[in-house]
Design an enzyme around this catalytic site. Sequence first.
Site: not given
Ligand code: GDP
Ligand code: IMO
Ligand code: MG
Length: 424
Positions: A13, A16, A40-41, A223
């Site tokens: 998270d 990416k 979840g991206h 991840q």
């Molecule tokens: P990912 O799994 O690495 O793609 O990240 P996620 O989407 O799960 O979580 C990142 C969160 O941070 C999302 O809600 C994005 O919209 C938000 N985000 C990404 N970059 C920035 C930033 O530079 N500033 C802020 N405030 N939010 C950001």
């Molecule tokens: P993105 O791509 C954050 C974590 C779960 C748990 C562990 C194992 O959005 O960064 P699983 O269901 O994979 O067997 O769970 O890995 N986990 C993540 N945490 N971002 C993710 O993906 C994750 N994918 C798995 O919360 O701790």
């Molecule tokens: Mg994510």
Amino acid sequence: MPANIVVGTQWGDEGKGKIIDILASRAEVVVRSQGGNNAGHTVVNNGETYKLHLIPSGILYPDTLCLIGAGVVLDPKDFISELDSLKERGISTANLKIDPRAHIVMPWHIALDGLSEQFRGNSDIGTTKRGIGPTYMDKYERCGIRMYDLVHPEILAEKIKATGNLKNKIITAVYGGEAFDLDAVTAEYTEYGKRLAGYMDDVSVLTYDAYKNNKTIMFEGAQATLLDIDFGTYPYVTSSHPLSAGVCVGTGVGPRVISNIIGVAKAYTTRVGKGPFPTELDDEIGEKIRNVGGEFGTTTGRPRRTGWFDAVIVRHSVRVNGLDALAINKLDTLSGLGTLKICVAYKKADGTIIEHFPAALEELADCTPVYEEIEGFNEDISNCKSFSALPEACIKYIERLEELCGCPIKMIGVGPDRTQIVER
Ligand code: GDP
Ligand code: IMO
Ligand code: MG
């Protein structure tokens, strides 16, 4: 033409999705090579938010070829609902392909994920309960069902019978759960197969052809490094290799195809799920970061644990991924927090200072973070467009992170939108 890998450097998270979306505007092909709908991206474009779980974050560009490689585990039901929700929003999914070798998440994988977590009690991992671990277990057990099987009804029926009977025994006799009606599962998954047949293509061949034809390729990591099955905080990890090296086996191309490896980090640290977290903030500052940063899981909605930036972790990621550059997101979230802290090393109970992330949780449990304090900032930086326009304290913070991590920071996120990025 470059083939870039984007990987997470912390516990996921890191933003990416946003970085991939920005770089995808300059790419012709985007490839996912591991993980599944545990990811979840988030991509934000002009106030519109897209949450992608299996579909590569290049999908918002109609001409970009989006590929799902052999190393991904695919839940067809979830995948179809993701396809449908994108179509409803006017996004074309015509340029999407899935490798025939990708393993399919079956309903018993999801059930077993939940049952085994329940069985672990207080020692649960905190998985996303999407069936990811059990699907990879079957892949390595050599009894998995693959994309190719899904789109061939006779093969599918035969494999469901063979593996489903054993799964039902495990679910009922070991865990006291409910058996699946295998005929109903076969009927349901046959329909998914019909729906997805047109998406199947050899992703190894498509990626190699793109490389040979000088196309720009982006590999989208899911991840992150600390969730890697070998180099993460085992056993609190996922069941795949989110490292840069995982991209080659998960796609079916050799390492020479890769030209650049970019690691994404947050300006602080978060983690969702259980397991160690040395710089965790169990206080008002941690709460403030969670609320200001909107730190709630994209996939499960769980509140994310929050803490200071840990340079030991990101240095580990620089090494195990061979990073060429870092992107640091969410610098804006740190505004108004007062003095900031950065973890520069760990200290063991006997006073020994360690600079490398320990291999075992038992050793990590014996470590406390060594912090360096750095001046904070109060300005709203969400409209900053260049590095020199950032407040002096932000510049010093980024330069210090760069020094401690031993890797150039080339991108800085100042907000969720695809335009809120400072490039150096
Ligand atoms: P990912 O799994 O690495 O793609 O990240 P996620 O989407 O799960 O979580 C990142 C969160 O941070 C999302 O809600 C994005 O919209 C938000 N985000 C990404 N970059 C920035 C930033 O530079 N500033 C802020 N405030 N939010 C950001
Ligand atoms: P993105 O791509 C954050 C974590 C779960 C748990 C562990 C194992 O959005 O960064 P699983 O269901 O994979 O067997 O769970 O890995 N986990 C993540 N945490 N971002 C993710 O993906 C994750 N994918 C798995 O919360 O701790
Ligand atoms: Mg994510």
